[in-house]
Structure formats: structure tokens, C-alpha cells
Design a protein around this motif. Sequence first.
Motif, PDB file in Angstrom:
ATOM      1  N   GLU A  88     -38.949   2.972  -4.773  1.00 20.89           N
ATOM      2  CA  GLU A  88     -37.670   1.819  -4.991  1.00 20.89           C
ATOM      3  C   GLU A  88     -36.521   2.589  -4.666  1.00 20.89           C
ATOM      4  OE1 GLU A  88     -38.375  -1.641  -5.725  1.00 20.89           O
ATOM      5  OE2 GLU A  88     -39.752  -0.864  -4.478  1.00 20.89           O
ATOM      6  N   SER A  89     -36.370   3.735  -4.540  1.00 20.69           N
ATOM      7  CA  SER A  89     -34.952   4.539  -4.443  1.00 20.69           C
ATOM      8  C   SER A  89     -34.507   3.995  -3.055  1.00 20.69           C
ATOM      9  CB  SER A  89     -35.325   5.859  -4.356  1.00 20.69           C
ATOM     10  OG  SER A  89     -34.156   6.679  -4.073  1.00 20.69           O
ATOM     11  N   ASP A  90     -32.950   4.143  -3.055  1.00 26.68           N
ATOM     12  CA  ASP A  90     -32.314   3.614  -1.781  1.00 26.68           C
ATOM     13  C   ASP A  90     -32.275   4.825  -0.775  1.00 26.68           C
ATOM     14  OD1 ASP A  90     -31.675   1.049  -2.389  1.00 26.68           O
ATOM     15  OD2 ASP A  90     -30.076   2.018  -3.770  1.00 26.68           O
ATOM     16  N   ASP A  91     -32.961   6.073  -1.335  1.00 26.46           N
ATOM     17  CA  ASP A  91     -32.940   7.442  -0.384  1.00 26.46           C
ATOM     18  C   ASP A  91     -34.305   7.257   0.466  1.00 26.46           C
ATOM     19  OD1 ASP A  91     -33.453   9.941   0.454  1.00 26.46           O
ATOM     20  OD2 ASP A  91     -32.080  10.653  -1.111  1.00 26.46           O
ATOM     21  N   THR A  92     -34.107   6.984   1.570  1.00 26.82           N
ATOM     22  CA  THR A  92     -35.016   6.653   2.600  1.00 26.82           C
ATOM     23  C   THR A  92     -35.735   7.977   2.724  1.00 26.82           C
ATOM     24  OG1 THR A  92     -33.596   5.109   3.705  1.00 26.82           O
ATOM     25  CG2 THR A  92     -35.642   6.015   5.035  1.00 26.82           C
ATOM     26  N   GLU A  93     -35.243   9.026   2.646  1.00 29.71           N
ATOM     27  CA  GLU A  93     -36.347  10.418   2.833  1.00 29.71           C
ATOM     28  C   GLU A  93     -37.082  10.564   1.649  1.00 29.71           C
ATOM     29  OE1 GLU A  93     -35.572  15.340   3.672  1.00 29.71           O
ATOM     30  OE2 GLU A  93     -33.857  13.656   3.132  1.00 29.71           O
ATOM     31  N   LEU A  94     -36.624  10.306   0.476  1.00 28.15           N
ATOM     32  CA  LEU A  94     -37.408  10.333  -0.658  1.00 28.15           C
ATOM     33  C   LEU A  94     -38.482   9.349  -0.658  1.00 28.15           C
ATOM     34  CD1 LEU A  94     -34.939  11.573  -3.516  1.00 28.15           C
ATOM     35  CD2 LEU A  94     -36.662  12.727  -2.510  1.00 28.15           C
ATOM     36  N   ALA A  95     -38.106   8.048  -0.253  1.00 22.75           N
ATOM     37  CA  ALA A  95     -39.189   6.932  -0.290  1.00 22.75           C
ATOM     38  C   ALA A  95     -40.399   7.250   0.853  1.00 22.75           C
ATOM     39  CB  ALA A  95     -38.599   5.806   0.083  1.00 22.75           C
ATOM     40  N   ASN A  96     -39.924   7.784   1.691  1.00 18.78           N
ATOM     41  CA  ASN A  96     -41.036   8.149   3.008  1.00 18.78           C
ATOM     42  C   ASN A  96     -41.895   9.360   2.303  1.00 18.78           C
ATOM     43  OD1 ASN A  96     -40.037   6.122   4.646  1.00 18.78           O
ATOM     44  ND2 ASN A  96     -38.512   7.470   5.729  1.00 18.78           N
ATOM     45  N   ALA A  97     -41.230  10.282   1.774  1.00 17.30           N
ATOM     46  CA  ALA A  97     -41.798  11.416   1.209  1.00 17.30           C
ATOM     47  C   ALA A  97     -42.893  10.996   0.261  1.00 17.30           C
ATOM     48  CB  ALA A  97     -40.971  12.471   0.534  1.00 17.30           C
TER      49      ALA A  97
END
Length: 227
Positions: A88-97
Amino acid sequence: MARKDRLFSLIQILRDGNLYRACDLAALVGMSLRTIYRDMDTLAASGVPIRGERGVGYQITAAYTLPALNLTKTELEALHLGLAAVGESDDTELANAAKALSRRIDGVLPEDSAAASGWSFATYPFADAARGFQHMPKLRQSIRARQKMQISVGGDISKLRPLALDYWGRLWTLAAWSETGNGFVTMRVDQIDSLDAMPAGFVDEPGKTLVDYLAWNKARGQRVVKP
């Protein structure tokens, strides 16, 4: 050999970076070529960095590896919820990870595990898990304290005796005795709009206990486990 053990063994074999033919892998783990092909497809889909193809061979190109971990059901639930929060984070890299990690775990869960079905984010989005998670502290406390609750779902308000929570690989369900409907209910926690603990507690009464619920639920062909 169990599927999860076989997949782990294949990773251990391939982690040296060398190229292995499918027939060699089949001989090493004692399985058929068809099973090896399926396992390699599963590992690749789970995010393991495997390069290769049938008739040529397979190798792991690069990765961080961790030792084998044995997780309890509660630890696996915590991992699910943590990934849901990151998703649910706005951090795309973390969400994809987080999504990639989910696929890896999905690939090594036992085939007969209840958690194996529905783990994938494509099945149950992050938002569902996140909505359900906000209600978990109050629900757990009410179950332990045997506290009646007033719960609103889609505009309908019910007075319930919360009995148990169950986890279905991305979705939580609440088992309860409904004093409003005078019967057992099972509801998705992520669909709860609001809930409040009522002043009154409750004690076990014949026909309204968790044991009674389990018997009722078994008759409906479902599985609910006490947390």
C-alpha cells in the motif's frame, strides 16, 4: 519428496551458478523430467533468477539466498500482513518488491497448504488485507476478553459474540454467534465498516460456543481454525 523440499533442493543444486541439464536434475532429486520442467517453471515464476530452457539446461544467474526457514502459521500471517502494508506504500519500488517476494513464497508453499491457495496478490489485492488489518487489534482483544461487539457491514448492524479469527491467504474471516440473527455467522474482516466493543461480556452457553461453531461450519464443508 514433498514439493517444497524438492524446490528447495533444486535451488541448492543450482545456486553454484553452473549449468545443469534437466535430466541431471531429475536424477539428483529422483523425479521425472516432466516434474523437473514444471518445477523450473514454478521457480522462475516465483522470482528465482533462473536462466535456461528445456533441452539446453538451467542455471541461477544471481540472487541473495537465505537458509531454510520453518514458519509457524502465525509467523506466515505476520509476513502476509507486512507485505500487504508495504504494498500500500507510495514507493513503487518497494511495492513491486513485495509482489515479487509474494510470488517467490507462493512457489515454495506446500501444495496441500491452506495458505497456498490465495497467497498471490493477483487473487486478493493489497487493499483488502490492509482494510482488514485495521480491525485486527480490537477483534483479537474481544475474542480473548469474551467481549460482545457491535459490527457494521454494508449498513447492517449486528451484535455478535466473536469466537475466532481465521486466515485464508490474504483474507481474514471472523467466526461469531450473532445475537441479532440468533445463529452463527462467518464474515470477511475486510468488509467490516466499523466495530465497537459493547459493555457486556459473555460466557459459553450450549449451542453458542466455538466448538459448536466448528461443528456447524464442518457441516457446511468449510474449515475454520482457532487462532
